[in-house]
Every structure is written in C-alpha cells, then in structure tokens.
Enzyme design. Structure first.
Site, mmCIF file in Angstrom:
data_model
loop_
_atom_site.group_PDB
_atom_site.id
_atom_site.type_symbol
_atom_site.label_atom_id
_atom_site.label_comp_id
_atom_site.label_asym_id
_atom_site.label_seq_id
_atom_site.Cartn_x
_atom_site.Cartn_y
_atom_site.Cartn_z
ATOM 1 N N VAL A 85 0.846 -1.195 0.000
ATOM 2 C CA VAL A 85 0.000 0.000 0.000
ATOM 3 C C VAL A 85 0.878 1.240 0.000
ATOM 4 O O VAL A 85 1.744 1.411 0.862
ATOM 5 C CB VAL A 85 -0.943 0.001 1.222
ATOM 6 C CG1 VAL A 85 -1.693 1.331 1.319
ATOM 7 C CG2 VAL A 85 -1.929 -1.151 1.118
ATOM 8 N N GLU A 180 14.007 -15.169 24.682
ATOM 9 C CA GLU A 180 13.757 -16.450 24.029
ATOM 10 C C GLU A 180 14.873 -16.803 23.055
ATOM 11 O O GLU A 180 15.311 -17.954 22.983
ATOM 12 C CB GLU A 180 12.408 -16.395 23.310
ATOM 13 C CG GLU A 180 11.240 -16.333 24.290
ATOM 14 C CD GLU A 180 9.916 -15.978 23.645
ATOM 15 O OE1 GLU A 180 8.867 -16.225 24.272
ATOM 16 O OE2 GLU A 180 9.911 -15.445 22.516
#
Length: 492
Positions: A85, A180
């Site tokens: 876009v 993580e």
C-alpha cells in the site's frame, strides 16, 4: 493502473495487513453482508512470536507462516490482493497498492488498517546492516544463516582471537524476543551441536544479552524478570544490564555502561530485538486526518472506537494503534480487529450509528515468555509463576493460535523431537539467506552506495588481512570470500 470493480453493491471492506489484526478482522466478517478485500505485501499470515524458533532451527517457515489465500479459501466474501500500500485517500475512500510496478486502486466503504510494526533502531538504521531484527521471515532465515555460519567458520579459523569472535553471539534487548532467542542459541550450542565439530567445542560459545534498562523482561515485573535472569545465567548466558549499544559494525558492538564508560564486544553474529516502530502508514493517516496524532513509536492515537478523527469508517488496530494499557502483542491486535468487525456489522445491519458505539475495552489475558526447554515465565492478572507449568501453558497458548491443524500437528512433533532429544529438524542455511537482503538494498538503492552496504556488512577491510582475521577469510564475517557478493566464485 487498474481499479477494482465496485462489485455487487454490497458494503465494501478493505483490510490492510495479513497479521493477527488483518486476518482475524477478515475472518470475523465471514458471515456479514459485505465484500472483504485483504491487501498485504506478504503472501502469508506470519505467527511472529515463533520466529525465533525458525531462526534457531526448531520450526520451518511453513508451520508459522501459512499462505493467506489458503487460510481464507473457504471464506466466499473475502479475496486477497497482493501488493504494498502506497496511498490511502480518505476523501475518495480508496487504497492504492503496487505489485511489481502494477498499480491497483481499491475503493472501500469501511477500512481496517492493521499493518503492524517493524524493528526500531532508535535513529540508527545503519545498525540493521550488521544486526538483523526479528520481525519477518527473511530476518529469521538470515539470522539462522548467520548463527550456523559462525560455527562453521569457527571450525576453520586460524587464530584463537578470530575463533572467539565467531563464537560470540550478542542479542540486543532483553524483552520476550531477546530472552527467548538468547536461550535458544545457548541450547543450540550446548545440546544440538555438541560433538558435531572437530576443531571447536560449540559449548564454548559465548551468548551475551545486552539490555539498556536495569531489568530482564521489565514490563513483566521484578519477580518474573529475576526468575528469567537466573535461568538464563544458569545456562551460561551473560546478561549485561544498563548497557546501551552505541555502535554496531561487522565485527562487533560498542556498549556504553551506566557510569559513562564505553567498551567493545567483538562478535560476528548480532541480533537486534530492542524496540519497534509502527508502519509508515500510521503517519500517513495522521497527516491526512485533521487532528489525529502519532506517538513516539509512530502509532496512531485513535478515538475510543479505534477510528481516526473525522473518519468513523477507518479503524486502526494492532501494533499500529496507540491505546493506553494495550500492549503490542497478538491479543491486542486480535481484540481490536474483532471489535472493529463488530462495529461494521452492526452499522450495515442498521443496529447502531457510529456515534452510538461503545468504547473499545481491552481484556488482558496475561503475558508469557519461554526461556528454555521446560522453563518459562507467565503473568495472568496478579498471578505470576514460572518453571515447567508456565512452559506447558506457553506451549498450549501458542498451539491454540497457530492457524491450521496441519501446522499444529507438525509443530507438536518438532517440539517433541527438539525438547526431548538433541536434534533439530530445520538446520539448513545458505549464504543467500545472509546476503539477499543486502543485495536487494544494493539493487534498489544507489549502485555505489549499495555496493558499500554489501561490503560493509561482509566486514570487508582494506587489502591485506586484518589482525586476528585469516587470509582465507579477509572479510572476517564467517563466510568464505569466494562465496560473497563480488567474490571470485565461478558461475557455470
């Protein structure tokens, strides 16, 4: 340029973005009397929270990024339009997108903008050349190539200094992604790669987690942050708090400590997980809507019904919206998109006018982060806990939000193999994954400047081997010179 047809006269809803906000907003309109067009620059719906497992060889891309067209195949009132876009005309109510030079204009009656966020380098975008973020599939694959490539180059390194640099991994940012990722790199070196090299011991790898603030997992509170820190340190991860990264190059990072002193960490492989900034479409919407503002991260400060000022038919959801108390997580995007879809359905059914909408209310279902196998931290309301139970809760939640039964089944199998054994099923890595992003920047940017970008990322020095860098690898980046862009590889 092409213009999409108006269709059968039904209410037209355009959704921008195929992440959690875009996908759930589209699916929630499945039985509504509307025509939905989902526009995305990606062909997939990306389950971003598991990108780090792609980067460390646990899961494949297919498990966390199913094709959006396949996900919506049975939704008859929805279609997918691939393209980036470039313009939103609020007055004419149209969205302009571009795909490979072809421009398409899509009209709308209601608009849901859910383009999410991207990595933020806090004004130092040049850091991205040497320290990829963790927001896209390309980021994860590039990082996998960098991690595994560092071990491979360390195997043939000629000096201990060079070997130490190649086996030092720096993760910037101690939020959930950083925690993580640091934990998985440590487990990868300690378990999966143990005994697989002849000249090096992968367990000698040094994993450093650098955080500018004074705590690990700061938003989750001191109790869970301390628990996560202790677990990481027991795994051998070095945690450096109150340490601001002031410079990043091909060979390491420069860190400024709280007392103002600066120091150097020599490292071949770096990853950036320290911050996010909203999609540029947020600024565009604010500029074209009188009175709408954006916050410091570029997120749109929306009205109580998640719309922008003066345009009750334009909703902004997910990481692109700025709502007090709503974190930039999947739950915020899902709940915001679901709310927007409900308002659209109520309006076309004649049940309520925009002025009668009840404000959006976010229900906090908690937050969690996994640290290692069998260990995680979890926060649900005032309840805080960690360890094995939290890890099981983390597994269950992420399985629930994975799209498709096939993805869930394969993910369970991959987790079983990885967490109970030592091997990982996705250990492939190629040089193209490392250099593709940089090559594209060179192609689409200035040719001379682009060449410098690639050379800089490769760590190329002036002629002659630098101290601690072998003549066989004068670039010092962990990939043989003949295999780099511009190298002497012969193409058949």
């Amino acid at each position: 340029m092409s213009t999409q047809p108006d269709g059968n006269g039904r209410h037209r809803v355009v959704v921008i973005g195929s992440g959690f906000g875009g996908l759930f907003g589209t699916k929630h309109l499945k039985r509504a009397d509307v025509d939905v067009t989902l526009i995305s620059k990606s062909t997939t719906h990306l389950f971003q929270p598991l990108l780090y497992q792609v980067a460390t060889g646990i899961l494949s891309v297919g498990e966390i990024a199913p094709a959006t067209r396949l996900v919506l195949r049975k939704q008859k009132n929805a279609r997918v339009l691939l393209g980036e876009v470039t313009d939103i005309d609020l007055e004419q109510r149209s969205v302009t997108s571009v795909l490979l030079g072809e421009t398409t204009v899509t009209p709308y009656d209601s608009l849901i903008v859910a383009t999410g966020a991207q990595q933020s380098y806090f004004g130092n975008d040049q850091f991205a050349t040497f320290a990829p973020g963790m927001k896209t599939i390309d980021d994860a694959l590039e990082l996998r190539g960098r991690i595994l490539g560092s071990f491979e180059q360390a195997e043939v390194a000629r000096t201990q200094e060079e070997r130490d640099r190649l086996l030092t991994f720096v993760v910037v940012g101690a939020g959930p992604t950083g925690v993580e990722l640091a934990g998985q790199i440590a487990e990868l070196s300690d378990r999966t790669l143990e005994g697989t090299f002849h000249n090096i011991d992968p367990r000698d790898a040094r994993v450093i987690l650098v955080e500018g603030a004074g705590a690990v997992l700061g938003p989750m509170g001191p109790k869970l942050g301390s628990k996560a820190q202790r677990r990481l340190e027991s795994m051998g991860v070095e945690i450096q708090l109150n340490a601001l990264v002031t410079d990043v190059d091909a060979h390491g990072v420069t860190v400024k400590d709280q007392d103002g002193t600066t120091r150097r960490i020599e490292s071949s492989c770096k990853v950036w997980s320290a911050g996010v900034q909203a999609s540029p479409l947020g600024k565009m919407l604010a500029e074209r809507s009188d009175g709408t503002e954006v916050d410091r991260a570029g997120r749109v400060v929306v009205e109580p019904d998640l719309t922008i000022k003066g345009h009750p038919n334009v909703f902004v959801v997910g990481d692109l919206m700025s709502v007090p108390g709503v974190p930039g997580q999947a739950q915020g995007a899902i709940q915001g998109a679901t709310y927007a879809a409900k308002q659209i359905k109520a309006e076309i059914a004649g049940k309520q006018a925009p002025a009668d909408r009840k404000p959006f209310k976010y229900f906090n279902k908690g937050s969690m982060a996994t640290i290692s196998r069998f260990s995680a931290v979890c926060q649900v309301g005032k309840l805080e806990f960690g360890g094995f139970i939290a890890w099981l809760a983390w597994l269950a939640l992420h399985l629930y939000y994975l799209v498709g039964y096939r993805s869930r089944i394969i993910t369970i199998i991959q987790w079983f193999v990885t967490f109970l054994g030592r091997t990982r099923g996705q250990m492939a890595a190629t040089e193209q994954w490392i250099f593709a992003r940089l090559a594209l920047e060179a192609v689409y940017g200035d040719s001379e400047e682009g060449e410098e970008i690639v050379r800089g990322a490769a760590g190329r020095r002036p002629p002659g081997p630098a101290p601690g860098v072998s003549p066989a690898d004068p670039t010092g980046n962990g990939v043989a010179a003949a295999d780099k862009p511009g190298g002497n590889r012969k193409v058949g």
